[in-house]
Each structure stands twice: as C-alpha cells, then as structure tokens.
Design an enzyme around this catalytic site. Structure first.
Site, PDB file in Angstrom:
ATOM      1  N   TRP A 143       0.859  -1.369  -0.119  1.00  0.00           N
ATOM      2  CA  TRP A 143       0.062   0.000  -0.066  1.00  0.00           C
ATOM      3  C   TRP A 143       0.737   1.408   0.016  1.00  0.00           C
ATOM      4  CZ3 TRP A 143       1.923   2.112   4.322  1.00  0.00           C
ATOM      5  CH2 TRP A 143       2.263   1.211   5.479  1.00  0.00           C
ATOM      6  N   LYS A 181      -3.407  -7.329  -8.096  1.00  0.00           N
ATOM      7  CA  LYS A 181      -3.979  -7.224  -6.959  1.00  0.00           C
ATOM      8  C   LYS A 181      -3.350  -6.195  -6.220  1.00  0.00           C
ATOM      9  CE  LYS A 181      -4.274  -8.818  -2.631  1.00  0.00           C
ATOM     10  NZ  LYS A 181      -4.616  -7.530  -2.109  1.00  0.00           N
ATOM     11  N   SER A 209       5.496  -7.672   2.728  1.00  0.00           N
ATOM     12  CA  SER A 209       6.257  -8.064   4.012  1.00  0.00           C
ATOM     13  C   SER A 209       6.884  -9.705   3.767  1.00  0.00           C
ATOM     14  CB  SER A 209       5.196  -8.317   5.208  1.00  0.00           C
ATOM     15  OG  SER A 209       4.378  -9.308   4.836  1.00  0.00           O
ATOM     16  N   TYR A 217       2.904 -21.214  -1.690  1.00  0.00           N
ATOM     17  CA  TYR A 217       1.745 -21.091  -2.676  1.00  0.00           C
ATOM     18  C   TYR A 217       2.329 -21.851  -4.043  1.00  0.00           C
ATOM     19  CZ  TYR A 217      -0.745 -17.660   0.035  1.00  0.00           C
ATOM     20  OH  TYR A 217      -1.503 -16.891   1.184  1.00  0.00           O
ATOM     21  N   GLU A 242       9.847  -9.058  -3.575  1.00  0.00           N
ATOM     22  CA  GLU A 242      10.572  -7.652  -2.976  1.00  0.00           C
ATOM     23  C   GLU A 242      10.074  -7.525  -1.625  1.00  0.00           C
ATOM     24  OE1 GLU A 242      12.872  -6.390  -4.717  1.00  0.00           O
ATOM     25  OE2 GLU A 242      12.505  -6.925  -6.635  1.00  0.00           O
ATOM     26  N   CYS A 292      10.244   0.871   2.225  1.00  0.00           N
ATOM     27  CA  CYS A 292      10.894  -0.508   2.418  1.00  0.00           C
ATOM     28  C   CYS A 292      12.426  -0.208   2.786  1.00  0.00           C
ATOM     29  CB  CYS A 292      10.334  -1.508   1.414  1.00  0.00           C
ATOM     30  SG  CYS A 292      10.878  -0.830  -0.176  1.00  0.00           S
ATOM     31  N   GLU A 334      11.614  -4.366  11.277  1.00  0.00           N
ATOM     32  CA  GLU A 334      11.116  -3.248  10.330  1.00  0.00           C
ATOM     33  C   GLU A 334       9.805  -2.404  11.086  1.00  0.00           C
ATOM     34  OE1 GLU A 334       9.217  -4.462   6.841  1.00  0.00           O
ATOM     35  OE2 GLU A 334      10.412  -2.839   5.720  1.00  0.00           O
TER      36      GLU A 334
HETATM   37  P1  NAD Z   1       2.056  -7.128   3.187  1.00  0.00           P
HETATM   38  O1  NAD Z   1       2.770  -8.129   2.974  1.00  0.00           O
HETATM   39  O2  NAD Z   1       0.729  -7.229   4.375  1.00  0.00           O
HETATM   40  O3  NAD Z   1       0.826  -7.204   2.117  1.00  0.00           O
HETATM   41  C1  NAD Z   1       1.338  -6.867   0.672  1.00  0.00           C
HETATM   42  C2  NAD Z   1       0.326  -7.724  -0.267  1.00  0.00           C
HETATM   43  O4  NAD Z   1      -0.007  -9.119  -0.081  1.00  0.00           O
HETATM   44  C3  NAD Z   1      -1.087  -7.036  -0.129  1.00  0.00           C
HETATM   45  O5  NAD Z   1      -1.784  -6.912  -1.589  1.00  0.00           O
HETATM   46  C4  NAD Z   1      -1.731  -7.805   0.636  1.00  0.00           C
HETATM   47  O6  NAD Z   1      -3.370  -8.016   0.597  1.00  0.00           O
HETATM   48  C5  NAD Z   1      -1.449  -9.239   0.243  1.00  0.00           C
HETATM   49  N1  NAD Z   1      -1.395 -10.346   1.105  1.00  0.00           N
HETATM   50  C6  NAD Z   1      -1.562 -10.194   2.571  1.00  0.00           C
HETATM   51  N2  NAD Z   1      -1.729 -11.572   3.010  1.00  0.00           N
HETATM   52  C7  NAD Z   1      -1.626 -12.548   2.170  1.00  0.00           C
HETATM   53  C8  NAD Z   1      -1.933 -13.697   2.347  1.00  0.00           C
HETATM   54  N3  NAD Z   1      -2.035 -14.472   3.210  1.00  0.00           N
HETATM   55  N4  NAD Z   1      -1.704 -14.481   0.840  1.00  0.00           N
HETATM   56  C9  NAD Z   1      -1.557 -13.570  -0.366  1.00  0.00           C
HETATM   57  N5  NAD Z   1      -1.364 -12.292  -0.354  1.00  0.00           N
HETATM   58  C10 NAD Z   1      -1.349 -11.923   0.669  1.00  0.00           C
HETATM   59  O7  NAD Z   1       2.619  -5.873   3.279  1.00  0.00           O
HETATM   60  P2  NAD Z   1       2.132  -4.306   3.153  1.00  0.00           P
HETATM   61  O8  NAD Z   1       1.571  -4.323   4.915  1.00  0.00           O
HETATM   62  O9  NAD Z   1       0.964  -4.167   2.231  1.00  0.00           O
HETATM   63  O10 NAD Z   1       3.304  -3.694   2.932  1.00  0.00           O
HETATM   64  C11 NAD Z   1       4.236  -3.236   3.717  1.00  0.00           C
HETATM   65  C12 NAD Z   1       5.554  -4.211   3.527  1.00  0.00           C
HETATM   66  O11 NAD Z   1       5.933  -4.606   2.314  1.00  0.00           O
HETATM   67  C13 NAD Z   1       6.607  -3.960   4.361  1.00  0.00           C
HETATM   68  O12 NAD Z   1       7.515  -5.117   4.747  1.00  0.00           O
HETATM   69  C14 NAD Z   1       7.716  -3.292   3.291  1.00  0.00           C
HETATM   70  O13 NAD Z   1       8.888  -3.363   3.482  1.00  0.00           O
HETATM   71  C15 NAD Z   1       7.393  -3.978   1.972  1.00  0.00           C
HETATM   72  N6  NAD Z   1       7.680  -3.590   0.783  1.00  0.00           N
HETATM   73  C16 NAD Z   1       8.676  -3.840   0.069  1.00  0.00           C
HETATM   74  C17 NAD Z   1       9.277  -3.026  -1.100  1.00  0.00           C
HETATM   75  C18 NAD Z   1      10.338  -3.549  -1.896  1.00  0.00           C
HETATM   76  O14 NAD Z   1      10.347  -3.130  -3.014  1.00  0.00           O
HETATM   77  N7  NAD Z   1      11.347  -4.370  -1.235  1.00  0.00           N
HETATM   78  C19 NAD Z   1       8.359  -2.166  -1.352  1.00  0.00           C
HETATM   79  C20 NAD Z   1       7.396  -1.494  -0.822  1.00  0.00           C
HETATM   80  C21 NAD Z   1       6.989  -2.213   0.547  1.00  0.00           C
END
Ligand code: NAD
Length: 451
Positions: free
Chosen positions: A120, A144, A197, A207, A219, A254, A350
C-alpha cells in the site's frame, strides 16, 4: 468514502481465463513489438494527462502528501511505461557459438500470465513497476492492489483509450487471504511478482510449491542502515539525506534508513543538526501542498508504530523528539531516538513508520558488522570523503542497493531488490526486471555444411 469490490477465488479465476484467452490469441503476446511499444507509450501519455486526478485519488486513499503523489504519478509512473515501451523493440536474443553442424538460437518468450500482488505504500508506482515490463514483453497481467489502496490501479485500468486489448490488464482488488492467495495458488498463472512483507513473501513460495511451481519474484522488507564514517562532513546535504532517508513517505518505505550508524566523534553535531531539520518538517493534511509528512496508512498501522516507539522507550533508548501527534487522524510526529543499541527491538525489526535511531559506531569495520547483522538486505547508505572505504563498504554490505554520499534507490534503469530475506534473486526495474516475465527457449537447428 469509497467502496471497492472484494474479489474471491472465482473472480481471480475469471480474470485468469480472460488473460489466458487473449494471451493464446496472440493479439498482444505475439503482436509486433512496435505495436506494444506504441500502446504503452499511449498509456504513459494518458497517465500524464490524468496526473492531477490520479494524484488526488492516491493522496486521499493513502495519506501520502500531494507533492509526493504528483511527483510519482506525474514522473515515475509514466516514465516507467515509456521506458519499458521503448525496450519492447530493442530486446534481442542470442546465438550460441557452435561448430558448422548446428545453429543454436537462445530466444526469449513471454512467460504467459503474470500475477502481481502489491503493497500500500506506493500503490501506482508499484503497479507500474510490475505491469510495464510484463506488458512490454507480451505477458497478460492479473494485478491485486493492496486492500487499503485499490483506487489508483482501478482508475488506471479504466483509462482505456490507449488501446491495451481486453484481458491484457486485469485488476482484482481484494484481501490477501482471498484474492492474493488465489493468485499465489492459481495453476494457470505462470509467474508472480510480489512486493510486501517478508512474512507474506514466504507464503508465495509455499503457494508456488503447492500449485504449479510458478516463478516467484519477491521484493520484501528491510532494516536499512545510514552509515556516516568519521571523515564525513556534517553539512546541509548530509543532513537532508539523513532526514529524507528516514522520513520520506512518513517512514513507510521499504528502504527507509532507520538505523543511523554515526561515527562517535560526529554524533553530537549530527544529532543537533538532524533535530533542527526534523523539527522543520510540517506534519498535516496530505492534500495541503505545504505538508511534508502525511498520515500513517491506517489506525492499526499507527498503533503498531506507536508500540515500537514505546518499546524504544522501555528498552532505554533516549527519545529526543516525536511520538503521537495531537492532530486528529493517524498522524505520528517524526521521531528520533539516541543511544540505540543493536539488540533493541527498534534496531532489529522493520517499523515502517517515522522512527529514526542514532547508533554511535567506533570504526568502519564496526559499522559494517552492525549494519550486516540483520536478516534483511535491501539498502544501505554510506557517507565518507574517502574513496577507499566507500568502495570497501559498498562491496561488503550484503544488500541490493548501496548508495554512496547520498540516499537514493537508483532509478528506472537500475535493478532494485534485496539480499537475504529482503528478496529473491529477481529484480524490479532496469532490464533485469524483464527476467521475471520471460521464458528462455533454446532452438537448436541441425545444419549441414554447404560447400
Ligand atoms: P503485506 O505483505 O501485508 O501485503 C502485501 C500484499 O500481500 C497485499 O496486497 C496483501 O493483500 C497481500 N497479502 C496479505 N496476506 C496475504 C496472504 N495470506 N496471501 C496472499 N497475499 C497476501 O505488506 P504491506 O503491509 O502491504 O506492505 C508493507 C511491507 O511491504 C513492508 O514489509 C515493506 O518493507 C514491504 N515493501 C517492500 C518493497 C520492496 O520493493 N522491497 C516496497 C514496498 C514495500
């Protein structure tokens, strides 16, 4: 107030069927590369034309500042479509050296259906990072957005005048447990690119193992250091980079450089200067162009960041400025801790919020050891006036990007991704990103020498 559809597995299935139908028809996947280029250049133009509308939508949906949204949607997003559009007709295969009895072609083909699951914090930027290279090589995409921030991706897909054929871009808003999982487990998705994350990244590996062994590009999170060696000059430039590396996007980034490892003799001067700079940040209404830092994404996220701040206090770090804001909503003041030690929770986990921790270090080797002692490996910044330690640190730090004498994630042309638990071997951005969306085929042609 907006309401967004919540796609279930059956909806993801419908999206994949549409994506597969057009992929097999070849309308996009086997189109002349020049044709894909032209359409993607039009997408870039459309995003530029709709920048204001998309930026306001993004700011209202996320709490990001309008200035950041304008920069991202007026710049990075269309530039991504343009850059990959221009690559579409400039990506060549290879010919392997053989004797006269064979001609060996190494060719690239679109992988098929590309799933993309987004976080997000940079909604439309992340959508562009995934869709632009996938479409440039001929894949169809099922994307998604994060459930908190679906609006800009949906609006992007509505801008149909560019002429992307039906079924090539499919947006499936929804929750991770349902829509995200359905993408991860789908047997007809060939590759999935995930940003989010580390915890959820692991699930995508599972999966894949539990379904069709699709390719998985990950990432993920970070705990990045900002290292100031003892010969660095504590000037306006360094302080600006230190502050922005930690507080850009409210620290919901991130690559946020939250562990600031400062040479002991410079700590006092650095601390004074950074406090001065941090106090000048204007926290407030994300839609006000004078605002530097907007709100946290949700109430729950604010509570989680506040828990980290409390843990810093409980573990004995010295909070110099920051904490909860009085503003109504999910605001947190930019927060600076002094005397942070490597074993503290705020130094290890983090936080994904505006929390900067200053850690004194005695030598470059100590900085390297502390910086590397983490399960993450996304980014690091090093400040020094001496080229030798700069190169030594850059080569030794186990992370995907090392930025010297300035905080930067690089740009469109440079690959972005993480070592260790910050990422898989896949990369976003640059020509490297194409690898996530391509299959490699060898065509071995037996030949007869003609005299
Ligand atoms: P998140 O992992 O909670 O969610 C990311 C996506 O995964 C969302 O679309 C979410 O709906 C989906 N998701 C959640 N649970 C799932 C499941 N059980 N099965 C399949 N999909 C699922 O992360 P967030 O809170 O949206 O974002 C923050 C995280 O993203 C931080 O850890 C940050 O460091 C990381 N991030 C990394 C980068 C990078 O390029 N390395 C860039 C931006 C953010």
């Amino acid at each position: 107030m907006a309401s967004v559809a919540h796609c279930k597995a059956a909806d993801v299935d419908r999206a994949v069927i549409a994506a597969r139908r057009v992929f097999n028809a070849g309308t996009w996947s086997r189109a002349e590369p020049e044709e894909r280029k032209e359409v993607l250049l039009k997408v870039a133009e459309l995003v530029r034309k709709h920048t204001h509308e998309l930026a306001v939508l993004e700011s209202m949906d996320t709490g990001k500042t309008i200035n950041d949204c304008m920069d991202e949607i007026g710049g990075e997003v269309p530039n991504f479509f343009q850059w990959y559009a221009e690559l579409a007709d400039k990506t060549f295969g290879k010919i392997a050296p053989t004797g006269p009895g064979a001609l060996a072609l190494i060719t690239k083909e679109p992988a098929g259906i590309a799933g993309a699951v987004l976080p997000w914090n940079f909604p439309l930027v992340m959508a562009a990072w995934k869709i632009a290279p996938a479409l440039a090589v001929g894949c169809s995409a099922v994307l998604k957005p994060a459930e908190q921030t679906s609006l800009s991706a949906i609006r992007l897909a509505e801008l149909r005048e560019a002429g992307v054929p039906d079924g090539v871009i499919n947006i499936v808003p929804g929750f991770g447990e349902t829509a995200g999982k359905a993408i991860g487990l789908h047997n007809d998705i060939d590759t999935v690119s995930f940003t989010g994350s580390t915890e959820v990244g692991r699930m995508f590996m599972r999966y894949s193992g539990d379904s069709n062994l699709k390719g998985v590009g990950l990432e993920m999170g970070g705990k990045s250091p900002f290292i100031v060696l003892d010969d660095a000059l504590i000037n306006d430039d360094l302080i600006e980079h230190a502050a922005m590396s930690a507080f850009w996007n409210g620290g919901q980034n991130c690559t946020a450089n939250m562990r600031q490892l400062i040479a002991a003799p410079l700590v006092e001067e650095f601390t004074g200067r950074i406090l001065e700079r941090v106090k000048a940040f204007k926290l407030g209404d994300p839609l006000d162009p004078a605002t530097d830092i907007g709100s946290m994404i949700t109430k729950d996220h604010k509570a989680m960041v506040m828990n980290y701040i409390q843990s810093g206090v409980d573990e004995g770090a010295n909070m110099l400025v920051g904490g909860a804001s009085d503003l109504p909503g999910y605001f947190i003041e930019p927060t600076v801790f002094q005397n942070v030690t490597p074993e503290m929770k705020i130094a290890r986990e983090e936080i994904f919020g505006p929390v900067l921790g200053i850690m004194p270090i005695k030598t470059a080797e100590e900085a390297l050891a502390v910086a590397s002692d983490t399960e993450y490996g996304l980014h690091a910044t090093v400040f020094t006036q001496d080229i030798d330690p700069a190169i030594h640190m850059a080569r030794s730090l186990p992370c995907g990007t090392v930025s010297v004498n300035g905080f930067s994630e690089g740009d469109i042309k440079t690959p972005f991704g993480g070592y260790k638990q910050s990422g898989s071997l896949a990369r976003d951005n640059g020509t490297e990103a194409l690898g996530q969306y391509l299959q490699t085929k060898t065509i071995w042609i037996q030949t007869k020498a003609v005299l």
